[in-house]
Design a protein around this motif. Structure first.
Motif, mmCIF file in Angstrom:
data_model
loop_
_atom_site.group_PDB
_atom_site.id
_atom_site.type_symbol
_atom_site.label_atom_id
_atom_site.label_comp_id
_atom_site.label_asym_id
_atom_site.label_seq_id
_atom_site.Cartn_x
_atom_site.Cartn_y
_atom_site.Cartn_z
ATOM 1 N N THR A 166 0.844 -1.196 0.000
ATOM 2 C CA THR A 166 0.000 0.000 0.000
ATOM 3 C C THR A 166 0.876 1.241 0.000
ATOM 4 O OG1 THR A 166 -0.162 0.288 2.406
ATOM 5 C CG2 THR A 166 -1.742 -1.232 1.353
ATOM 6 N N LYS A 167 0.354 2.329 -0.522
ATOM 7 C CA LYS A 167 1.096 3.577 -0.539
ATOM 8 C C LYS A 167 1.306 4.103 0.870
ATOM 9 C CE LYS A 167 1.185 8.119 -2.755
ATOM 10 N NZ LYS A 167 0.520 9.009 -3.734
ATOM 11 N N THR A 168 0.298 3.925 1.732
ATOM 12 C CA THR A 168 0.405 4.380 3.119
ATOM 13 C C THR A 168 1.577 3.711 3.817
ATOM 14 O OG1 THR A 168 -1.973 4.779 3.253
ATOM 15 C CG2 THR A 168 -0.784 4.529 5.329
ATOM 16 N N ASP A 169 1.703 2.388 3.642
ATOM 17 C CA ASP A 169 2.822 1.667 4.248
ATOM 18 C C ASP A 169 4.155 2.116 3.656
ATOM 19 O OD1 ASP A 169 1.362 0.207 6.043
ATOM 20 O OD2 ASP A 169 1.250 -1.604 4.818
ATOM 21 N N ALA A 170 4.178 2.347 2.337
ATOM 22 C CA ALA A 170 5.423 2.749 1.693
ATOM 23 C C ALA A 170 5.916 4.075 2.251
ATOM 24 C CB ALA A 170 5.214 2.848 0.188
ATOM 25 N N LEU A 171 5.003 5.025 2.431
ATOM 26 C CA LEU A 171 5.388 6.342 2.941
ATOM 27 C C LEU A 171 5.816 6.283 4.400
ATOM 28 C CD1 LEU A 171 2.600 8.534 1.287
ATOM 29 C CD2 LEU A 171 5.001 8.339 0.600
ATOM 30 N N ALA A 172 5.210 5.373 5.145
ATOM 31 C CA ALA A 172 5.521 5.270 6.576
ATOM 32 C C ALA A 172 6.671 4.313 6.864
ATOM 33 C CB ALA A 172 4.276 4.811 7.338
ATOM 34 N N GLY A 173 7.055 3.518 5.859
ATOM 35 C CA GLY A 173 8.118 2.538 6.068
ATOM 36 C C GLY A 173 7.635 1.277 6.746
ATOM 37 N N ASN A 174 6.330 1.018 6.717
ATOM 38 C CA ASN A 174 5.766 -0.177 7.353
ATOM 39 C C ASN A 174 5.438 -1.244 6.310
ATOM 40 O OD1 ASN A 174 5.773 1.180 9.845
ATOM 41 N ND2 ASN A 174 3.754 2.080 9.427
ATOM 42 N N GLY A 175 5.200 -2.459 6.810
ATOM 43 C CA GLY A 175 4.704 -3.528 5.954
ATOM 44 C C GLY A 175 5.594 -3.864 4.786
ATOM 45 N N VAL A 176 6.890 -3.971 5.017
ATOM 46 C CA VAL A 176 7.815 -4.323 3.941
ATOM 47 C C VAL A 176 7.519 -5.736 3.447
ATOM 48 C CG1 VAL A 176 10.242 -4.661 3.321
ATOM 49 C CG2 VAL A 176 9.591 -2.812 4.881
ATOM 50 N N VAL A 177 7.439 -5.904 2.136
ATOM 51 C CA VAL A 177 7.172 -7.226 1.565
ATOM 52 C C VAL A 177 8.338 -8.158 1.869
ATOM 53 C CG1 VAL A 177 6.883 -8.499 -0.600
ATOM 54 C CG2 VAL A 177 5.676 -6.333 -0.257
ATOM 55 N N ASP A 178 8.027 -9.357 2.334
ATOM 56 C CA ASP A 178 9.039 -10.342 2.714
ATOM 57 C C ASP A 178 9.588 -11.029 1.468
ATOM 58 O OD1 ASP A 178 10.652 -12.085 4.128
ATOM 59 O OD2 ASP A 178 9.030 -13.524 4.513
ATOM 60 N N ILE A 179 10.883 -10.846 1.202
ATOM 61 C CA ILE A 179 11.545 -11.519 0.086
ATOM 62 C C ILE A 179 12.212 -12.775 0.638
ATOM 63 C CG2 ILE A 179 13.286 -11.317 -1.726
ATOM 64 C CD1 ILE A 179 12.874 -8.292 -1.660
ATOM 65 N N THR A 180 11.801 -13.916 0.129
ATOM 66 C CA THR A 180 12.242 -15.181 0.728
ATOM 67 C C THR A 180 13.476 -15.782 0.061
ATOM 68 O OG1 THR A 180 10.699 -16.406 -0.683
ATOM 69 C CG2 THR A 180 9.903 -15.708 1.491
#
Length: 324
Positions: free
Chosen positions: A76-90
């Motif tokens: 989400t854009k909200t997470d991107a701007l806040a630095g939250n919810g980074v997608v887990d690269i396995t």
């Protein structure tokens, strides 16, 4: 002017090896020079080999706030701007990774962005850097991007308005009769269609469909389809003057220089404007870059030939108000 979609530029595409993928810290390095990848930018990813684990080539991500040359991905854009919810690269994956915007931006301020892929629009759209490409020719709609037809119908109303687009295109294996750009599908819908000519695969053909039939169908005079040469193609639909025109590599085409469209009473688009095809059963593999589209009330400017010639020799040329 109703619509201004930016070019897709080298600067708007970044290619790195998957060795730059850090599966422990969930970021991708090598983005020091990619000033376009600012926080909140919608982006897509592709790999020439195996895509990194945890990522998908059919998902639109949002760029996180860059730290040094590191790029994180968010849902989400909200997470991107806040630095939250980074997608887990396995895992790292293999091959070269290309990161690019998920849209061509509308600079008119009206939010009519051309999306490179939501849903299944570009699940097969990937080509060699820096092109946005369909993967093959054949009986499916392998488009690199679409402009929603409801948006287009609001911004371009024939015959009061004029539509102008131009792009650079490189073809894959030439397949005569296959479409690579437009709306028209052999008379079943309204709008223009560019495809590889059936009689001479080195030339493009313009069709304009209206009211259930093809109003006009004509081949270019110049060779414009080649697997070895990139061509700059421009198409104009001038409503007030009821004409269509094509420019190839900056020159107005002799055969399609001012095609009479007086028989076209309306263009009520019922399908999206497609880069990469114009029919679900007739798509051509083609790579696109430097894509622009405009729509405005009134006819073409008097210096249109000069403007197109200037755009053809200057990559990613963005017109200023003073030039038109």
């Amino acid at each position: 002017m109703s619509m201004w979609l930016t070019p897709t530029t080298y600067a708007f595409l970044t290619q790195v090896s998957t060795s730059a993928v850090d599966a422990t810290n969930n970021w991708i390095t090598g983005f020091a020079s990619s000033t376009w990848a600012v926080a909140g930018t919608p982006i897509k990813v592709r790999s020439s080999g195996t895509i990194p684990g945890g990522l998908s080539n059919s998902v639109m991500y949002y760029a996180g706030k860059p730290t040094a040359d590191r790029l994180t991905l968010h849902l989400t854009k909200t997470d991107a701007l806040a630095g939250n919810g980074v997608v887990d690269i396995t895992r790292q994956g293999s091959g070269n990774l290309t990161v690019y915007p998920a849209y061509i931006k509308d600079y008119s301020g009206q939010g009519n962005d051309l999306l490179y892929g939501q849903s299944t629009f570009d699940t097969v759209a990937f080509g060699s850097f820096p092109y946005m490409s369909s993967s093959s020719s054949g009986s499916f709609d392998a488009v690199a991007g679409r402009l929603d037809y409801t948006t287009l119908r609001r911004r371009f109303v024939w015959p009061a308005d004029t539509f102008l687009c131009f792009f650079r295109v490189r073809f894959g294996t030439l397949v005569a009769g296959r479409s690579f750009f437009g709306n028209g599908t052999s008379g079943l819908t309204h709008g223009p269609r560019l495809h590889v000519a059936s009689s001479d695969a080195s030339r493009l053909r313009l069709q304009v469909a209206h009211a259930g039939s093809v109003v006009t169908s004509i081949n270019s005079a110049a060779e414009a389809c080649s697997t070895n040469t990139e061509h700059h193609i421009a198409l104009a639909l001038d409503g007030p003057n009821a004409t269509a025109a094509i420019w190839i590599d900056g020159d107005r085409d002799f055969n399609i220089g001012a095609l009479n469209l007086s028989a076209v009473a309306a263009m009520n688009f019922t399908t999206d404007l497609r880069f990469g095809g114009a029919a679900a059963n007739n798509a051509h593999a083609a790579g696109f870059r430097d894509c622009h589209a405009f729509a405005w009330t009134g006819s073409l400017p008097g210096n249109i030939d000069d403007l197109i010639a200037r755009a053809a020799v200057s990559n990613y040329h963005r017109f200023s108000r003073g030039e038109v």
